[in-house]
Every structure is written in structure tokens, then in C-alpha cells.
Enzyme design. Structure first.
Site, short mmCIF file in Angstrom:
data_model
loop_
_atom_site.label_atom_id
_atom_site.label_comp_id
_atom_site.label_asym_id
_atom_site.label_seq_id
_atom_site.Cartn_x
_atom_site.Cartn_y
_atom_site.Cartn_z
N ASN A 171 40.40 34.35 40.35
CA ASN A 171 41.68 34.53 39.74
C ASN A 171 41.97 36.22 39.85
O ASN A 171 43.03 36.63 40.04
CB ASN A 171 41.74 34.28 38.28
CG ASN A 171 40.91 34.88 37.52
OD1 ASN A 171 39.63 35.01 37.78
ND2 ASN A 171 41.33 35.28 36.20
N ASP A 196 33.35 34.25 45.54
CA ASP A 196 33.84 32.94 45.33
C ASP A 196 34.49 32.17 46.49
O ASP A 196 35.29 32.76 47.38
CB ASP A 196 35.13 33.11 44.25
CG ASP A 196 35.57 31.91 43.63
OD1 ASP A 196 35.06 31.31 42.73
OD2 ASP A 196 36.62 31.18 44.31
N GLU A 267 31.89 37.34 30.37
CA GLU A 267 33.27 37.45 29.81
C GLU A 267 33.78 35.94 30.33
O GLU A 267 33.97 35.63 31.48
CB GLU A 267 34.12 38.40 30.56
CG GLU A 267 35.64 38.36 29.98
CD GLU A 267 36.71 39.16 30.52
OE1 GLU A 267 37.46 38.69 31.21
OE2 GLU A 267 36.52 40.65 30.07
N CYS A 301 42.20 35.70 32.24
CA CYS A 301 41.34 35.17 30.91
C CYS A 301 41.96 35.71 29.35
O CYS A 301 42.13 35.08 28.51
CB CYS A 301 39.90 35.81 31.13
SG CYS A 301 39.93 37.50 31.40
#
Length: 530
Positions: A171, A196, A267, A301
Site C-alpha cells: 500500500n 511485495d 506495525e 493503516c
């Protein structure tokens, strides 16, 4: 600052992304010379067409990458801090010169609006400059008093962990992939990062730019491929792990790290609340809610998913919020013409649709949005505002991670705080109020690692001198600030004696030595010392 984007065989892509440029990035993927030729290709959110095949690293490749990073670590850590900082400052300058390139890649791979891609550049540049200038102070040796005044001395020094592993999500592929790496490298560690599968090119572009800035070849190794397989192997090999991702995966990471007795910073997810007090400026609160709920298409987030509004201003606030939501420009372009871009993948779209459909089926009201927009892109979903959300709905306390926000009425501050603290996560929160002192007094009562007052989410995230992280199921540890670099080091105590071992000197009985020691304890107590 825009790019020319012709239609190419591989879909809508930045024109400057040539085969030669891609090859220069792919060289940083750690794969064995004699290994297989397996590749993996992500789909671009713009058109759901393939981007670029990326070589798949095996577990053996990862293990070799850790060995290479471990071999490089002593020489890297032996450099003066200033020499390492010069690399990061050159990276900072190159980044500002070539920011259009990485913004193109972030948008192409992940689908976000260009302004939100630029925010990643802003964060990484700020972190590179901040830790280059202040990291040495954070790690400064601290002198303390020795056990026996004058004849003994003591100090605490910070030593690097060794090889740090990084698992970062899609993200924020640049900020989360590089922002934590910077202090780890400056602290004298080497690193192995897992790209990723959705956004590998952004991370590889960053590795190439750091190489151009002077980072030695094996100081930061990159592997790409299957997340669970490589992630598990990474934990088994490194000396510390930095993970950003979901709470569910974070639990697994924590368990595996604990089994090896290595440290980890995590996190994780959030279900972040925004409180609108009765005295808030409603237009400011609505703007803050829209920015924090729909930034990065809600795939953030710390983004706001719950807005808790005092009942006396609820109706007026909703009207202003809906007007601000309706003014959002939705779509995909490689310029600054849109406020909300695409979701990153079909999986993200399906999750958002499932959450909204479940809520509506159970009685929630759709005040804005609530539908996909395939006419604008395969994974585009409208900014959505819901009311009448109840606990039996999946999105009530479950993280949606999309452009969806739910509204709740609060009778007073006590009610608002109680609603904000529902659930087990505690990452970020916001309070809007004209009375800043009153809002600051409420902030410690909210279970959240950061509380923004009269801002949705960006103030705390952008304050790089203060720690950022979660409470409860939102994680362990902090990025940014002093803790953001100290976590990548061990505290080592170094003590010295001018008289040799501490104990009864020759010719003195143990009883006499103990009596002197007891006298010292009593004297220190009377003097209120130590």
C-alpha cells in the site's frame, strides 16, 4: 510534473519504463546464477494488464542474500556515521531530482492518486535527511556513574543488530519499503528486504537509486517471490525483523521471532476513529475526515474508518461531509487531476464490496458511494459513507482497508471516548475541536499510538521526530524519532575500573569491607544520592 503514457503491449505504462531500465532494476533481485527461470508478474490497477515479470527468489536465494549481507556488515558498520549519512543525503538529492519516476511506478503498480504517491516521496526524503542529521545524536554514547565513584566509570553504547530483515506491504511500497530501512542502515546494519509481489518495481527502483548514491552492493539485498515462504525463511535467518502488515500476519511473525529470541517491530492494522466534538468547526472536520478516510483510496493503516460525531452537530456535520465527499475527483491518471485513485487489486475490491454489501444487508444506510466504478478502472470503488452501522456487521470493528467510512452519534465526550476505544486495535485517532486544550486532555484516554487534533492522520505520521506505532493489536515498537533508529541497535554497557576487581583489597577482612559498604549505603541515603 507529468508523464507521457502511450498504450504499450503490456498495457498503460510510463513511456520511460524501457527494457533497459527494467533490466537495471531487476539486477538487484537476489537469485542464484544457476537457479531456475521462474518469474512472477503483477497486474496494474489501471487496466488489470501485466506489468513486468520479476524473477522469483527461492529460500536458498534468500539464505545466500543474508550471507552476503552478513559478510558486508562489518565493513559498513566500521564506517563513520557521517560517511553512511553522506550516502543517504545523496540519495535524498537524487530522489528529489527523479521523483516523477518513482511516482509513476507507485501509481502504475498500486493505483493511488498522484498526490498520495508524492506523499511517499515527501516522507522518505524527510526521513533520509532527519536521520542523516540527527541519528548519530540518537545513538550517542551515554555516560553513567560507576558503582564506585572516581575509581570506576560506566557508559552505555549502541551497537548494530547485524542483519535486519524487512517485510513491507504494497500500500506504501516506497515509504514503507525504504523509510524504515534508512535508520537501520545508518545505525550500521545491513539488510535483506522482501519486495511485495504487487509492487516490486518500486522497491527495486529505490535499490538502484541507493546504489547510485553510493550504497555498497551487498548492504541491502532484495528478494522477491512468495510472501509466506520467503517471509518465514527471512525470520529464520536475520537478527531482527521489521514488519508492516495485517494483525493476523503480525501474530505469526511475532511467534516465529519469539521462537528464535530475536526482536521484531510490528506495525499492524487499525480501525481508527475520528471524534467531532460539539464545538468543532464542521467544515474543517469534514475536510479532515475526507482526507483521512479516502487518502490512498483508504488503503492506509492509519486512515479513518469510524467518525464519531456529537449528537448536537451530527446532522449539520453529515451534510458538510457528504458535500466534501461528493466533490472528490475519482479516477486514474499519471497527473494531479484526481483525488481518489484505484484499489490495488481484485482482492482488495472484493473485500471492500463484501464489507459494504454485508453492512447494507444488515441494515446500514449508504449516504454516499457504495458501488464499484468499472467505467473508471477495473478496481475503482467510490468513496463511501455509511450510517446505522451496528456490531453484527463485519465492517463495524473489522478493518475494511478501502474508501469506506462509518458514522456514529455520541451523546458527549465520555460516550465518544468509549466508542473510540471499542475493539482491540489502537493505531491512530483524531479529535476535532476549537478547544485544543480540552482535546489534548482527552487524547491520553484514547487507546492509540498517535492522536491528531484538528487533522485526520497526516500530522502525526509526518512528525518524524516523534515515534509512530500502535497499541493493543495494532503492533509493537515505533518507527520515526529516537526509537525508530534505536530499535535497530542493542544497548551495551561498558564499565572500567582503575583499581582492578571490586572486592576486599589485600589485607582487609570481608567483615570490614561489608561494614564500609553498609556505611556507604546509609550515607547515600542521607544525602539523597542515587
Amino acid at each position: 510534473m507529468t508523464s507521457t503514457l502511450p498504450q504499450a503491449a503490456s498495457g498503460l505504462r510510463p513511456a520511460w519504463v524501457t527494457g533497459a531500465r527494467v533490466a537495471s532494476w531487476l539486477r538487484w533481485v537476489h537469485t542464484s546464477v544457476s537457479g531456475g527461470t521462474e518469474t512472477r508478474t503483477a497486474l496494474a490497477p489501471y487496466d488489470a494488464l501485466p506489468t513486468v515479470p520479476v524473477p522469483v527468489s527461492t529460500v536458498a536465494d534468500l539464505q545466500a542474500a543474508v550471507v552476503a549481507a552478513r559478510d558486508a556488515q562489518p565493513a559498513w558498520s566500521a564506517l563513520p556515521y557521517g560517511a553512511r549519512a553522506e550516502v543517504m543525503l545523496r540519495f535524498h538529492d537524487l530522489l528529489l531530482e527523479r521523483q516523477d519516476e518513482v511516482m509513476d511506478l507507485i501509481q502504475w503498480e498500486m493505483g493511488k492518486a498522484r498526490f498520495h504517491a508524492w506523499q511517499e516521496v515527501l516522507q522518505v526524503a524527510n526521513l533520509a535527511r532527519h536521520y542523516s542529521r540527527h541519528g548519530e545524536t540518537y545513538l550517542k554514547t551515554r555516560k553513567v556513574r560507576g558503582v564506585i565513584p572516581v575509581v570506576t566509570s560506566a557508559k552505555e553504547v549502541r551497537v548494530p543488530k547485524g542483519v535486519v530483515g524487512f517485510i513491507s506491504p504494497w500500500n506504501y511500497p516506497f515509504y514503507l519499503g525504504v523509510g524504515d530501512l534508512i535508520p537501520a542502515l545508518l545505525a550500521g546494519n545491513t539488510a535483506v528486504g522482501k519486495a511485495d509481489p504487487q509492487t516490486p518495481l518500486t522497491l527495486l527502483w529505490a535499490r538502484a537509486l541507493l546504489a547510485e548514491a553510493g550504497l555498497p552492493e551487498h548492504v541491502w539485498e532484495v528478494v522477491a517471490g512468495d510472501g509466506p515462504t520467503l517471509g518465514q525463511a527471512l525470520i529464520e535467518e536475520v537478527d531482527y525483523l521489521c514488519f508492516t502488515g495485517s494483525t493476523a500476519t503480525g501474530r505469526i511473525v511475532a511467534q516465529r521471532a519469539a521462537r528464535r529470541l530475536i526482536g521484531a517491530s510490528l506495525e499492524l492494522g487499525g480501525k481508527n476513529p475520528l471524534i467531532v466534538r460539539a464545538d468543532a468547526k464542521l467544515d474543517v472536520a469534514a475536510r479532515g475526515a475526507v482526507e483521512a478516510a479516502f487518502a490512498n483510496t483508504g488503503q492506509m493503516c492509519i486512515h479513518i474508518e469510524r467518525v464519531i460525531v456529537h449528537q448536537d452537530v451530527y446532522d449539520d456535520f453529515v451534510a458538510v461531509l457528504l458535500a466534501a465527499t461528493g466533490a472528490q475527483r475519482i479516477g486514474q491518471s499519471f497527473d494531479f487531476g484526481h483525488d481518489v485513485g484505484s484499489l490495488a487489486s481484485q482482492a482488495q475490491l472484493e473485500k471492500v464490496v463484501a464489507h459494504v454489501d454485508d453492512a447494507v444487508a444488515k441494515g446500514a444506510s449508504v449516504l454516499a458511494g457504495g458501488r464499484a466504478r468499472p467505467d473508471l478502472g477495473p478496481y475503482v470503488y467510490e468513496p463511501t459513507v455509511l450510517a446505522d452501522v451496528t456490531e453484527e456487521m463485519d465492517l463495524c470493528l473489522g478493518e475494511t482497508f478501502g474508501p469506506v467510512v462509518a458514522l456514529y452519534r455520541a451523546a458527549d465526550d465520555e460516550d465518544a471516548i468509549a466508542m473510540a476505544n471499542r475493539g482491540r486495535q489502537g493505531l491512530s485517532a483524531s479529535i476535532f475541536s476549537k478547544d485544543i486544550a480540552a482535546a489534548e486532555a482527552l487524547a491520553p484516554r484514547i487507546r492509540a499510538g498517535s492522536v491528531n487534533i484538528n487533522d485526520g492522520a497526516s500530522l502525526a505520521a509526518g512528525t518524524v521526530e516523534a515515534g509512530m506505532g500502535g497499541m493493543g493489536e495494532s503492533g509493537l515498537g515505533r518507527r520515526h524519532g529516537a526509537e525508530g533508529i534505536k530499535r535497530f541497535t542493542e544497548s551495551q554497557t561498558v564499565v572500567s575500573s582503575k583499581i582492578g576487581p571490586v572486592g576486599p583489597p589485600p589485607g582487609m577482612s570481608v567483615e570490614r569491607f561489608i561494614a564500609l559498604g553498609n556505611g556507604q549505603l546509609k550515607l547515600l541515603r542521607r544525602l539523597r544520592a542515587r
